[in-house]
Design a protein around this motif. Structure first.
Motif, mmCIF file in Angstrom:
data_model
loop_
_atom_site.group_PDB
_atom_site.id
_atom_site.type_symbol
_atom_site.label_atom_id
_atom_site.label_comp_id
_atom_site.label_asym_id
_atom_site.label_seq_id
_atom_site.Cartn_x
_atom_site.Cartn_y
_atom_site.Cartn_z
ATOM 1 N N TYR A 166 -91.230 -21.499 76.142
ATOM 2 C CA TYR A 166 -92.203 -22.483 76.613
ATOM 3 C C TYR A 166 -92.849 -21.980 77.896
ATOM 4 O O TYR A 166 -92.153 -21.480 78.779
ATOM 5 N N ALA A 167 -94.165 -22.111 77.980
ATOM 6 C CA ALA A 167 -94.911 -21.593 79.119
ATOM 7 C C ALA A 167 -94.588 -22.359 80.400
ATOM 8 O O ALA A 167 -94.613 -23.582 80.431
ATOM 9 N N TYR A 168 -94.270 -21.591 81.439
ATOM 10 C CA TYR A 168 -94.084 -22.151 82.781
ATOM 11 C C TYR A 168 -94.506 -21.100 83.792
ATOM 12 O O TYR A 168 -94.010 -19.970 83.728
ATOM 13 N N PRO A 169 -95.390 -21.422 84.692
ATOM 14 C CA PRO A 169 -96.077 -22.705 84.784
ATOM 15 C C PRO A 169 -97.081 -22.881 83.646
ATOM 16 O O PRO A 169 -97.566 -21.913 83.087
ATOM 17 N N THR A 170 -97.354 -24.128 83.329
ATOM 18 C CA THR A 170 -98.277 -24.444 82.250
ATOM 19 C C THR A 170 -99.674 -23.902 82.583
ATOM 20 O O THR A 170 -100.178 -24.156 83.673
ATOM 21 N N PRO A 171 -100.290 -23.157 81.663
ATOM 22 C CA PRO A 171 -101.647 -22.660 81.911
ATOM 23 C C PRO A 171 -102.626 -23.811 82.116
ATOM 24 O O PRO A 171 -102.511 -24.860 81.492
ATOM 25 N N ARG A 172 -103.585 -23.587 82.988
ATOM 26 C CA ARG A 172 -104.602 -24.589 83.271
ATOM 27 C C ARG A 172 -105.858 -24.327 82.446
ATOM 28 O O ARG A 172 -106.134 -23.196 82.071
ATOM 29 N N PHE A 173 -106.595 -25.373 82.216
ATOM 30 C CA PHE A 173 -107.844 -25.278 81.467
ATOM 31 C C PHE A 173 -108.734 -24.211 82.093
ATOM 32 O O PHE A 173 -108.927 -24.182 83.308
ATOM 33 N N GLY A 174 -109.267 -23.318 81.263
ATOM 34 C CA GLY A 174 -110.181 -22.284 81.724
ATOM 35 C C GLY A 174 -109.519 -20.955 82.075
ATOM 36 O O GLY A 174 -110.209 -19.963 82.272
ATOM 37 N N GLU A 175 -108.179 -20.919 82.173
ATOM 38 C CA GLU A 175 -107.502 -19.658 82.490
ATOM 39 C C GLU A 175 -107.473 -18.743 81.258
ATOM 40 O O GLU A 175 -107.414 -19.212 80.125
#
Length: 87
Positions: free
Chosen positions: A52-61
């Motif tokens: 599971y992705a951590y930190p969670t990717p942000r919109f636009g990355e």
């Protein structure tokens, strides 16, 4: 890669050949590896490796999923493939 399910990264080893399947999710915007997954059983079943992705990717990355197989835990990666996308 399932961004709707907590950014779940899943890889499945479907061949009993002594190799293991591995996957990595890298955030190209930050340069960090945010998830890894590995499956070494070669059983071609639903017992796949999940990360599971951590930190969670942000919109636009910008993100890159890379998959490969390797012989054992420290083996040389083979048949590497990747794809890039925007979160």
């Amino acid at each position: 890669m399932d961004r709707w399910n907590a950014w779940e990264l899943e890889v499945c080893d479907e061949s009993a050949d002594g190799m293991r399947a591995r996957a990595e999710l890298r955030n190209l915007t930050t340069g960090r590896v945010v998830a890894t997954a590995e499956d070494a059983n070669g059983a071609a079943n639903d017992d796949c490796g999940v990360g599971y992705a951590y930190p969670t990717p942000r919109f636009g990355e910008r993100l890159r999923v890379t998959v490969w197989v390797q012989d054992g835990a420290n083996g040389t990666p083979r048949y590497r493939a990747y794809t890039d996308f925007t979160a």
